[in-house]
Design a protein around this motif. Sequence first.
Motif, short mmCIF file in Angstrom:
data_model
loop_
_atom_site.label_atom_id
_atom_site.label_comp_id
_atom_site.label_asym_id
_atom_site.label_seq_id
_atom_site.Cartn_x
_atom_site.Cartn_y
_atom_site.Cartn_z
N SER A 1 0.86 -1.19 0.00
CA SER A 1 0.00 0.00 0.00
C SER A 1 0.89 1.23 0.00
CB SER A 1 -0.94 0.01 1.22
OG SER A 1 -0.19 0.07 2.42
N LYS A 2 0.28 2.38 -0.27
CA LYS A 2 1.00 3.65 -0.34
C LYS A 2 2.25 3.52 -1.20
CE LYS A 2 -0.83 5.34 4.06
NZ LYS A 2 -0.52 5.84 5.41
N LYS B 1 -0.12 2.14 -9.43
CA LYS B 1 -1.45 1.50 -9.46
C LYS B 1 -1.36 0.00 -9.67
CE LYS B 1 -3.68 5.68 -11.27
NZ LYS B 1 -4.29 6.32 -12.46
N ALA B 2 -0.36 -0.42 -10.45
CA ALA B 2 -0.23 -1.85 -10.75
C ALA B 2 0.15 -2.66 -9.52
CB ALA B 2 0.80 -2.05 -11.86
N LYS C 1 -1.75 -5.10 -4.02
CA LYS C 1 -1.35 -6.45 -4.44
C LYS C 1 -0.37 -7.03 -3.42
CE LYS C 1 -3.43 -6.06 -8.49
NZ LYS C 1 -2.61 -5.78 -9.69
N THR C 2 -0.29 -8.35 -3.43
CA THR C 2 0.71 -8.99 -2.58
C THR C 2 2.09 -8.80 -3.18
OG1 THR C 2 0.30 -11.07 -3.75
CG2 THR C 2 -0.87 -10.73 -1.67
N ALA C 3 3.09 -8.82 -2.32
CA ALA C 3 4.45 -8.51 -2.75
C ALA C 3 5.15 -9.75 -3.30
CB ALA C 3 5.25 -7.92 -1.60
N THR C 4 4.62 -10.26 -4.41
CA THR C 4 5.23 -11.41 -5.05
C THR C 4 6.12 -10.96 -6.20
OG1 THR C 4 3.44 -11.68 -6.66
CG2 THR C 4 3.18 -12.79 -4.51
N ALA C 5 7.01 -11.85 -6.60
CA ALA C 5 7.90 -11.53 -7.71
C ALA C 5 7.10 -11.27 -8.98
CB ALA C 5 8.90 -12.67 -7.92
N ILE D 1 5.46 -7.79 -8.78
CA ILE D 1 6.47 -6.76 -8.92
C ILE D 1 6.90 -6.62 -10.37
CG2 ILE D 1 8.88 -6.20 -8.37
CD1 ILE D 1 8.32 -7.31 -5.55
N ALA D 2 7.13 -7.75 -11.03
CA ALA D 2 7.55 -7.72 -12.44
C ALA D 2 6.47 -7.10 -13.32
CB ALA D 2 7.87 -9.13 -12.92
N ALA D 3 5.20 -7.42 -13.03
CA ALA D 3 4.10 -6.86 -13.81
C ALA D 3 3.99 -5.36 -13.61
CB ALA D 3 2.79 -7.55 -13.42
N ALA D 4 4.20 -4.90 -12.38
CA ALA D 4 4.15 -3.46 -12.11
C ALA D 4 5.32 -2.75 -12.79
CB ALA D 4 4.18 -3.20 -10.61
#
Length: 284
Positions: free
Chosen positions: A210-211, A231-232, A236-240, A243-246
């Motif tokens: 968040s934030k 926003k991506a 969301k949960t902090a998965t690899a 993160i890669a998608a964001a």
Amino acid sequence: MIPANFEYHRAGSVDEALSLLDQPDVYAKVLSGGHSLIPALKLRLNQPGALVDIARIAELRYIRQDGNSIAIGATSTHKDIANSALLAQHVAMMPQAAGLIGDPQVRNVGTIGGSIAHADPAADWPGVLLAADAEIVLRSKAGSRTLAAQGFFLGFYSTALQEGEIVTEIRVPIPAAGTKSTYQKFMQPASRFAIVGCAAVVQISNGTCSKVRVAFNGVADACFRDGNVEKALEGKTATAENIAAAAAQAAQGVSILSDHYAAEDYRKHLATVYAKRALTAVAG
């Protein structure tokens, strides 16, 4: 090239500096660390009639907690910030960024106020302050005003500083518990300016992000917050994978710089790579 002639004044206080800047018929410039202004003077890209040196004004050099914020005086050097235990405890990306600026000589003399007033697209502080939700305090003979970093940086070497104003303070809010921050950059090896720099701030609660705040410098003709990346990952949960998608959203819709250091496509690729590195460091 030799600079054009100018008068030199060393101000002993903010009030004195503001009076010296308010000379009729004299184009005066503020001198702090001088690492940007002096080269411009030598090339005669800037030809002021007077320089007002504020570097030795004691009231502008401090790093201290003020309520829920950390207040940083404008003439605090990069070294001051790199060595600040208070900032390391609460906003780790600031000492991290300071330690990546230039070389020891630059860090010993260069100031955060001078850097943000110059607003070089490849400088580190603008992106870091955007990600930190910082505020910039400006002062003139008419009084003081405070701007969010988002409203201070306007474009290519352009800020909201008005004639007769100086930067006096940077205010950085202390983040909530569970918040981590980092600054990652791909640097030009000689100058150590950012070809791409990415600042990230993320609060993690029960594995959920968040934030999320992500900002870039070096990518475009001015620093910017990257809302698409934020926003991506928000919520969301902090998965690899997340993160890669964001990170894949980095610099979408931005007019990306292309120069002899990096072509547009390469800079876009670097923005994705460094967004992923930054987000992994704080959330992965």
